[in-house]
Scaffold this active site. Structure first.
Site, PDB file in Angstrom:
ATOM      1  N   HIS A 137       0.538  -1.000  -0.222  1.00 53.06           N
ATOM      2  CA  HIS A 137      -0.044  -0.203   0.003  1.00 53.06           C
ATOM      3  C   HIS A 137       0.725   0.847  -0.154  1.00 53.06           C
ATOM      4  O   HIS A 137       1.886   0.971   0.326  1.00 53.06           O
ATOM      5  CB  HIS A 137      -0.826  -0.342   1.118  1.00 53.06           C
ATOM      6  CG  HIS A 137      -1.767   1.351   1.132  1.00 53.06           C
ATOM      7  ND1 HIS A 137      -1.044   2.260   1.749  1.00 53.06           N
ATOM      8  CD2 HIS A 137      -3.036   0.886   1.164  1.00 53.06           C
ATOM      9  CE1 HIS A 137      -2.734   2.916   1.907  1.00 53.06           C
ATOM     10  NE2 HIS A 137      -3.603   2.229   1.707  1.00 53.06           N
ATOM     11  N   ASP A 214       3.224  -4.091   7.990  1.00 48.86           N
ATOM     12  CA  ASP A 214       2.291  -3.511   7.797  1.00 48.86           C
ATOM     13  C   ASP A 214       0.524  -4.634   8.081  1.00 48.86           C
ATOM     14  O   ASP A 214       0.551  -4.858   7.082  1.00 48.86           O
ATOM     15  CB  ASP A 214       2.330  -2.301   6.625  1.00 48.86           C
ATOM     16  CG  ASP A 214       0.718  -2.317   6.286  1.00 48.86           C
ATOM     17  OD1 ASP A 214      -0.732  -2.401   7.391  1.00 48.86           O
ATOM     18  OD2 ASP A 214       0.387  -1.607   5.107  1.00 48.86           O
ATOM     19  N   GLN A 217      -4.673  -5.251   7.384  1.00 48.70           N
ATOM     20  CA  GLN A 217      -5.286  -5.872   6.814  1.00 48.70           C
ATOM     21  C   GLN A 217      -5.323  -7.556   6.983  1.00 48.70           C
ATOM     22  O   GLN A 217      -5.935  -8.415   6.917  1.00 48.70           O
ATOM     23  CB  GLN A 217      -5.014  -6.166   4.539  1.00 48.70           C
ATOM     24  CG  GLN A 217      -5.473  -5.334   4.283  1.00 48.70           C
ATOM     25  CD  GLN A 217      -7.019  -4.189   4.093  1.00 48.70           C
ATOM     26  OE1 GLN A 217      -7.840  -5.300   4.808  1.00 48.70           O
ATOM     27  NE2 GLN A 217      -7.271  -2.927   3.608  1.00 48.70           N
ATOM     28  N   LYS A 240      -9.845  -0.651  10.800  1.00 51.11           N
ATOM     29  CA  LYS A 240     -10.036  -1.753   9.892  1.00 51.11           C
ATOM     30  C   LYS A 240     -10.897  -3.099  10.467  1.00 51.11           C
ATOM     31  O   LYS A 240     -10.914  -3.987  10.337  1.00 51.11           O
ATOM     32  CB  LYS A 240      -9.332  -2.066   9.379  1.00 51.11           C
ATOM     33  CG  LYS A 240      -9.206  -1.147   8.264  1.00 51.11           C
ATOM     34  CD  LYS A 240      -7.712  -1.485   6.720  1.00 51.11           C
ATOM     35  CE  LYS A 240      -6.982  -0.251   6.436  1.00 51.11           C
ATOM     36  NZ  LYS A 240      -7.693   0.036   5.267  1.00 51.11           N
ATOM     37  N   CYS A 378      -4.648   2.554  -3.472  1.00 47.61           N
ATOM     38  CA  CYS A 378      -3.226   3.310  -2.934  1.00 47.61           C
ATOM     39  C   CYS A 378      -2.418   2.561  -3.133  1.00 47.61           C
ATOM     40  O   CYS A 378      -1.737   1.628  -1.976  1.00 47.61           O
ATOM     41  CB  CYS A 378      -4.043   3.795  -1.392  1.00 47.61           C
ATOM     42  SG  CYS A 378      -4.995   4.861  -1.197  1.00 47.61           S
TER      43      CYS A 378
HETATM   44  C1  LIG Z   1      -2.533  -2.322   3.303  1.00 39.96           C
HETATM   45  C2  LIG Z   1      -2.759  -1.259   3.868  1.00 39.96           C
HETATM   46  N1  LIG Z   1      -1.953  -0.464   4.745  1.00 39.96           N
HETATM   47  C3  LIG Z   1      -2.319   0.696   5.607  1.00 39.96           C
HETATM   48  C4  LIG Z   1      -3.204   1.287   5.153  1.00 39.96           C
HETATM   49  C5  LIG Z   1      -2.810   2.460   5.891  1.00 39.96           C
HETATM   50  O1  LIG Z   1      -4.230   2.361   6.733  1.00 39.96           O
HETATM   51  P1  LIG Z   1      -5.166   3.899   7.435  1.00 39.96           P
HETATM   52  O2  LIG Z   1      -5.706   4.418   6.093  1.00 39.96           O
HETATM   53  O3  LIG Z   1      -6.139   3.130   8.184  1.00 39.96           O
HETATM   54  O4  LIG Z   1      -3.392   4.200   7.802  1.00 39.96           O
HETATM   55  C6  LIG Z   1      -4.073   0.056   4.891  1.00 39.96           C
HETATM   56  C7  LIG Z   1      -5.346   0.924   4.370  1.00 39.96           C
HETATM   57  O5  LIG Z   1      -6.016   0.701   3.168  1.00 39.96           O
HETATM   58  C8  LIG Z   1      -4.145  -1.452   3.904  1.00 39.96           C
HETATM   59  O6  LIG Z   1      -4.773  -1.492   3.156  1.00 39.96           O
END
Ligand SMILES: Cc1ncc(COP(=O)(O)O)c(C=O)c1O
Length: 420
Positions: A137, A214, A217, A240, A378
């Site tokens: 992401h 990270d 998900q 999430k 993203c």
């Molecule tokens: C794999 C992954 N990393 C990071 C993020 C960023 O999360 P946040 O917008 O809650 O900071 C997302 C959000 O969709 C994501 O799917």
């Protein structure tokens, strides 16, 4: 997916789950959109909230809201106790050894930026390398890119195969003497790939390189145990995992967090301040400058209690069934191509429909009451890798049903009627 079952409730006996009972916990699922029952399949972007979370947040404001950590009056102490109880709930949820290893942030994005800024600036220099993978992401790309630009370092990227799996041999080959950190998604939001993160941590540690995972998900779908994974940092977002937005978690091994400089300066992160010198607070408060999202953190605690009440094993079993069912049904739609068919997947069904732009798919589905995400999610490099400008993405949660998948498939046939 993990098949471990936690505290069984009447909604989750022997690893199965009564989805109608689960759905009754979510007031929003009774809504209609364009006169049709809401079918919410945009869970990778953000999950809906059970009544327990809504009520926990409301209760803070209705009966004991106050600022935390610096008051001797009763409301402040109650708020502080509830806030710290949520930290303990998170600690247990991810298997951390100590609450001081659990830092509250605004979300995964801020957690990663914290590590890039505080750990990264101290450890990455000119000519060094940070290794990520091709399925990240933007939140797990851009902070490292910014760090590398600032330091004259190089961002390396482990490649993906055609199914959406990271090519592990290639990744291992990219970990060298200049690698200062590996940052990798546990689960890809755009492809659904579940990365073998434990193996990746072992590969990096064998060469003395720390690893950030990270988990944005993964936390909603898989059992996460940071000590079993032995990762150095783990980031995830409350919104999430059925909790409020604007709250996230950074887990870091105490030894790393102890050695890292603060990320932001301000109230709460200090022990003492004079104009000459400031001494910083102990962990985790050193990284929690300013008034945090108090009710949001308490809401996250309620969300985790709710998830554990259903049972992470039961959730995983239900979502795996839906993923398999959804995959079988979707591939029958003429012209539909799934993007992301990794060996191990979480509940993400990303697809393109020949001859129809994903935004048009999204618009027609909306008229049928079905919420999916369309665009690059993203994760533009993932789109480039599979030569598509965008996809439509149906992502699953504990409250989704096979009937909703059927509704999606019926609506996709309508999309074809309209555009083809
Ligand atoms: C794999 C992954 N990393 C990071 C993020 C960023 O999360 P946040 O917008 O809650 O900071 C997302 C959000 O969709 C994501 O799917």
């Amino acid at each position: 997916m993990s098949a471990t079952t936690n505290h069984a409730t009447p909604a989750a006996a022997a690893g199965t789950l009564d989805v109608e009972r689960v759905r009754r916990d979510f007031p929003i699922l009774r809504e209609t959109v364009h006169g049709k029952p809401l079918v919410y399949l945009d869970n990778a972007a953000s999950a809906q909230k059970p009544r327990a979370v809504i009520e926990a947040e409301a209760a803070v404001y209705e009966s004991y809201y106050s600022n935390i950590h610096r008051g001797v009056h009763s409301l402040s102490m109650r708020s502080t106790d509830a806030y710290e109880a949520a930290r303990e709930t998170v600690r247990r949820f991810i298997g951390a050894a100590h609450g001081r290893e659990v830092v509250f942030t605004r979300g995964t994005t801020e957690s990663i930026n914290l590590v890039a800024s505080s750990y990264g600036r101290g450890h990455v220099g000119k000519g060094d390398e940070v290794l990520i993978t091709g399925l990240e992401h933007h939140s797990n790309i851009v902070p490292w890119q910014m760090l590398c630009e600032e330091k004259g370092a190089r961002l390396r990227v482990a490649p993906l195969d055609d199914r959406g799996d990271v090519i592990l041999d290639a990744m291992e080959g990219l970990i060298g003497p200049r690698t200062k950190l590996v940052a990798v998604a546990h689960v890809s939001n755009a492809l659904g790939t579940v990365n073998p993160v434990k193996r990746m941590v072992e590969m990096a540690h064998a060469k003395g390189v720390p690893v950030l995972i990270d988990g944005a998900q993964a936390a909603p779908h898989l059992k996460v145990d940071v000590r079993e994974l032995d990762c150095d940092f783990y980031a995830f977002s409350s919104h999430k995992v059925y909790g409020p937005s604007g709250v996230g978690v950074l887990y870091g091994k105490a030894a790393h967090l102890q050695a890292m400089p603060p990320y932001q300066g301000g109230g709460d992160m200090i022990l003492s301040v004079t104009f000459e010198k400031t001494t910083y607070n102990e962990l985790p408060y050193k990284f929690e400058a300013g008034t945090p999202n108090i009710a949001g953190v308490i809401g996250l605690g309620a969300a985790i209690d709710w998830v554990e009440g259903i049972g992470r094993g039961a959730i995983a079993t239900h979502e795996t069934d839906l993923l398999e069912y959804g995959t079988r049904q979707l591939v029958e739609v003429p012209g539909l191509r799934l993007i992301g068919t990794a060996r191990e997947k979480a509940g993400v069904l990303s697809f393109v429909l020949e001859g129809v732009h994903p935004h048009d798919i999204g618009t027609v589905l909306d008229y049928e009451g079905i919420a999916v995400r369309t665009g690059h999610h993203c994760a533009q490099p993932v789109m480039d890798r599979y030569c598509v400008p965008a996809t439509a993405c149906a992502s699953l949660a504990v409250y989704n049903t096979r009937e909703e998948i059927d509704a999606l498939v019926r609506a996709l046939h309508k999309v074809r009627e309209v555009f083809l």
